[in-house]
Design an enzyme around this catalytic site. Structure first.
Site, mmCIF file in Angstrom:
data_model
loop_
_atom_site.group_PDB
_atom_site.id
_atom_site.type_symbol
_atom_site.label_atom_id
_atom_site.label_comp_id
_atom_site.label_asym_id
_atom_site.label_seq_id
_atom_site.Cartn_x
_atom_site.Cartn_y
_atom_site.Cartn_z
ATOM 1 C CB ALA A 1 -7.819 -7.456 44.667
ATOM 2 N N GLY B 1 -4.532 -3.963 46.254
ATOM 3 C CA GLY B 1 -4.763 -4.627 47.536
ATOM 4 C C GLY B 1 -3.475 -4.901 48.315
ATOM 5 C CD GLU C 1 -6.787 -1.083 48.630
ATOM 6 O OE1 GLU C 1 -6.792 -2.140 47.957
ATOM 7 O OE2 GLU C 1 -7.759 -0.325 48.679
ATOM 8 C CD GLU D 1 -6.634 -0.372 43.407
ATOM 9 O OE1 GLU D 1 -5.886 0.615 43.210
ATOM 10 O OE2 GLU D 1 -6.480 -1.137 44.382
HETATM 11 N N1 COA Z 1 -4.308 -10.415 39.822
HETATM 12 C C1 COA Z 1 -4.214 -11.585 39.174
HETATM 13 N N2 COA Z 1 -3.081 -12.016 38.599
HETATM 14 C C2 COA Z 1 -2.008 -11.200 38.680
HETATM 15 C C3 COA Z 1 -2.039 -9.958 39.341
HETATM 16 C C4 COA Z 1 -3.252 -9.576 39.927
HETATM 17 N N3 COA Z 1 -3.374 -8.434 40.601
HETATM 18 N N4 COA Z 1 -0.815 -9.395 39.222
HETATM 19 C C5 COA Z 1 -0.057 -10.265 38.544
HETATM 20 N N5 COA Z 1 -0.765 -11.351 38.206
HETATM 21 C C6 COA Z 1 -0.318 -12.536 37.465
HETATM 22 C C7 COA Z 1 -0.179 -12.251 35.980
HETATM 23 O O1 COA Z 1 -1.432 -12.359 35.331
HETATM 24 C C8 COA Z 1 0.795 -13.349 35.584
HETATM 25 O O2 COA Z 1 0.090 -14.553 35.503
HETATM 26 P P1 COA Z 1 0.342 -15.577 34.274
HETATM 27 O O3 COA Z 1 1.793 -15.947 34.370
HETATM 28 O O4 COA Z 1 -0.590 -16.717 34.530
HETATM 29 O O5 COA Z 1 0.046 -14.791 33.018
HETATM 30 C C9 COA Z 1 1.709 -13.445 36.785
HETATM 31 O O6 COA Z 1 0.994 -12.883 37.879
HETATM 32 C C10 COA Z 1 2.998 -12.661 36.629
HETATM 33 O O7 COA Z 1 2.680 -11.326 36.320
HETATM 34 P P2 COA Z 1 3.279 -10.552 35.052
HETATM 35 O O8 COA Z 1 2.321 -9.443 34.708
HETATM 36 O O9 COA Z 1 3.635 -11.506 33.984
HETATM 37 O O10 COA Z 1 4.618 -9.940 35.696
HETATM 38 P P3 COA Z 1 5.408 -8.642 35.206
HETATM 39 O O11 COA Z 1 6.697 -8.650 35.948
HETATM 40 O O12 COA Z 1 5.440 -8.545 33.752
HETATM 41 O O13 COA Z 1 4.536 -7.397 35.734
HETATM 42 C C11 COA Z 1 3.226 -6.186 37.361
HETATM 43 C C12 COA Z 1 4.379 -7.170 37.107
HETATM 44 C C13 COA Z 1 3.010 -6.117 38.866
HETATM 45 C C14 COA Z 1 3.590 -4.793 36.813
HETATM 46 C C15 COA Z 1 1.948 -6.699 36.651
HETATM 47 O O14 COA Z 1 1.745 -8.064 36.997
HETATM 48 C C16 COA Z 1 0.695 -5.944 37.017
HETATM 49 O O15 COA Z 1 0.506 -4.826 36.549
HETATM 50 N N6 COA Z 1 -0.169 -6.557 37.859
HETATM 51 C C17 COA Z 1 -1.434 -5.981 38.215
HETATM 52 C C18 COA Z 1 -1.269 -4.851 39.202
HETATM 53 C C19 COA Z 1 -2.612 -4.237 39.541
HETATM 54 O O16 COA Z 1 -3.265 -3.625 38.730
HETATM 55 N N7 COA Z 1 -3.023 -4.421 40.800
HETATM 56 C C20 COA Z 1 -4.267 -3.875 41.281
HETATM 57 C C21 COA Z 1 -5.327 -4.894 41.206
HETATM 58 S S1 COA Z 1 -6.858 -4.239 41.794
#
Ligand code: COA
Length: 260
Positions: free
Chosen positions: A67, A111, A114, A134
């Site tokens: 999400a 999400g 999910e 989360e």
């Molecule tokens: N919500 C909003 N934005 C998200 C996102 C999320 N769940 N997951 C990734 N993004 C965005 C990042 O903020 C980034 O945006 P930006 O370029 O404007 O800064 C872009 O997507 C790329 O992500 P980035 O983190 O730079 O990629 P990465 O390869 O370094 O890492 C992940 C990948 C998946 C490990 C990391 O993005 C992450 O941990 N995301 C969140 C996962 C999470 O906690 N999901 C549960 C949400 S309830």
């Protein structure tokens, strides 16, 4: 297909491919995207031409990375409504009468995991990663993860993932039954399309009654589940496709199902 939309839908003969399309945000699900996904899936549910649906993510890195954390950060008193409206969309996907295949092409976190759990079958690329992180944000899964993951892989494994916020590889996900099959990135969508095409060539009423028997039966005791199965067996025996399928077998020819 519209280039701007955050969810794209393409109908290919008898099945559809739905693509979450915010690749610069790793296809994170904001509220608008969830609602659009719900509308598209509802249209596909009502389209008799479509007999199976594939759900996937745009770009090489992510199915859906969760999400949208920006939106979660702004929730105060409205968290239950936020979770409830997403749950409604995911539940409608799970209740579709045509099989929905998740083609998980990268991160399926929060999400995204999910959403994959709400699909009927999960295929993954070998770079896919699954998790419910989360807790690392100080929150809990809100789109069905606390309910569907334990039902699928067992309470103890699900709790480990939720309480540590860790990720598992596609291979490990397949070992625990979270994923059906693992492919290379290049092979994933063709494999999902092959499966969707195969399902679409079979009897759609039978497919829908299998889904209903498995899901409704799975939520009740064995005797009630068997009663659901028997009732659905009665319904399917009255279809044209049951006559077509059985007579084709007996006459040693390929059946041409009509969907009736
Ligand atoms: N919500 C909003 N934005 C998200 C996102 C999320 N769940 N997951 C990734 N993004 C965005 C990042 O903020 C980034 O945006 P930006 O370029 O404007 O800064 C872009 O997507 C790329 O992500 P980035 O983190 O730079 O990629 P990465 O390869 O370094 O890492 C992940 C990948 C998946 C490990 C990391 O993005 C992450 O941990 N995301 C969140 C996962 C999470 O906690 N999901 C549960 C949400 S309830």
């Amino acid at each position: 297909m519209s280039a701007e939309a955050t969810v794209l839908s393409q109908i290919k003969d008898s099945y559809a491919i739905v693509t979450l399309n915010r690749p610069d945000k790793l296809n994170a699900l904001n509220v608008e995207t969830v609602q659009l996904l719900g509308n598209i899936m509802s249209d596909l549910q009502n389209d008799d031409q479509v007999r199976a649906v594939i759900l996937t993510g745009a770009g090489p890195k992510a199915f859906v990375a969760g999400a949208d954390i920006k939106e979660i950060a702004e929730l105060d008193g409205s968290g239950s409504d936020f979770a409830g409206s997403g749950q409604q969309v995911f539940r409608a996907i799970e209740k579709m009468t045509k099989p929905v295949i998740a083609a998980v092409n990268g991160f399926a976190l929060g999400g995204g995991c999910e959403l994959a759990l709400s699909c009927h079958i999960r295929l993954a690329s070998d770079n896919a990663k699954f998790g419910l992180p989360e807790i690392t944000l100080g929150v809990i899964p809100g789109y069905g993860g606390t309910q569907r993951l334990p039902r699928l892989i067992g309470r103890s494994r699900a709790l480990q993932l939720m309480l540590t916020g860790g990720m598992v590889s596609a291979e490990k996900a397949a070992d625990v039954g979270l994923v059906n099959e693992v492919y290379t990135s290049e092979e994933l969508l063709p494999a999902a399309e092959k499966m969707a095409g195969k399902i679409a060539s079979l009897a759609p009423v039978a497919a829908s009654l299998i889904l209903q028997s498995v899901y409704e039966g799975g939520e009740t005791d064995l005797d009630s589940g068997l009663a659901i199965e028997a009732e659905n067996f009665g319904k399917v025996c009255n279809t044209e496709d049951a006559r077509i399928g059985t007579s084709a077998f007996l006459e040693k020819r390929k059946p041409e199902f009509t969907g009736k």
